[in-house]
Scaffold this active site. Sequence first.
Site, short mmCIF file in Angstrom:
data_model
loop_
_atom_site.label_atom_id
_atom_site.label_comp_id
_atom_site.label_asym_id
_atom_site.label_seq_id
_atom_site.Cartn_x
_atom_site.Cartn_y
_atom_site.Cartn_z
N ASP A 194 -45.89 -6.04 -14.36
CA ASP A 194 -45.55 -5.22 -15.72
C ASP A 194 -46.12 -6.33 -16.46
O ASP A 194 -46.74 -7.45 -16.31
CB ASP A 194 -44.09 -5.49 -15.82
CG ASP A 194 -43.77 -7.07 -16.28
OD1 ASP A 194 -44.41 -8.18 -16.03
OD2 ASP A 194 -42.34 -6.86 -16.13
N GLU A 237 -42.43 -1.53 -19.48
CA GLU A 237 -44.51 -1.24 -19.14
C GLU A 237 -44.31 -2.40 -18.25
O GLU A 237 -45.38 -2.29 -17.80
CB GLU A 237 -45.07 -3.13 -20.61
CG GLU A 237 -44.13 -4.30 -20.18
CD GLU A 237 -42.32 -4.44 -20.34
OE1 GLU A 237 -41.97 -5.48 -20.70
OE2 GLU A 237 -41.91 -3.22 -20.77
#
Length: 322
Positions: A194, A237
């Site tokens: 991420d 994300e």
Amino acid sequence: MPAADFDMNEIHWLMDMFNTVDVGLVVLDRDYKVCVWNGFMENHSGLLPSAVKDRDVFDLFPSIDEQWFRSKAEPVFVLKNRSFTIWEQQPYIFKFKNYRPITGKADYMYQNATFIPLTTITGEVGHICVIIYDVTDEAINKLELELLNSELEKISRTDSLTQLYNRGFWEESLNREFKRLKRSQGQSALLMFDIDHFKKINDEYGHSGGDEAIRHIADLLKKTIRETDTAGRYGGEEFAVTLLDTDEEGAVVFAERLRRLIENSSIYYDEQQIKITVSLGVALYDDKFAKHEQWIEAADNALYSSKENGRNRVTVYSEKQK
């Protein structure tokens, strides 16, 4: 009415129907020379019956797949049985332009065909009749429906922001790979990563800036993965990649290459440069995993270990990270 006049009328009617019927009628002899050519064939080919009579059909129409055509016609001559073909097998036999306004998207006429044996009084098959049906409307409708269904299927499995696989489809594919490895005892790797300090990016540049960062990462990921790998947006994300038939060394090489590529790239949003790094976790398939969720959990643990140890790094899962 005299019998002779009635017979002449019958012949006239038959000839009239033969030339005006909305199907193509072609009679070929044993050498594939044209004997009969009706009005449909004349109208669509631009060739008069006198121009094609006694001519080899393959010379007249080089676009005909001769090997395929003979494979359909020869059993009709030999076995005296009808033969059929549809446009899905062969879009057309005779390459005629499509002039139908409704199906203007098609360049050529889609055709179905029937091959019929024509016997002599002695029962021999010396000729065959090929009936050509214009099925362009039907074909285009079916092709458009298949394309629409394909697009809907693609939408259902694709994340709209990144155009990567969405979590549902990616996880299904991981589960299939997990089951395959259970059977084959092979090796594959799972990579999860991420964006570092993503909240800060959202706070400074707004959610549109955050979306641009996510799209940027997705674009770089697409350029990095192999055709056999499966990448998806896991959520927010966070991203996930299934690396098929990949050992630990290969997975780390891939992860490091992706990490450096992202670190050395820049996003320009609202005339401002945004620099991004990512933290990555790698987990090799382990036959101790009872279900694929444990594989995901292992990769996630490795990812959080990367974050705890300074971010912008790759960590391989070990039992100590539980």
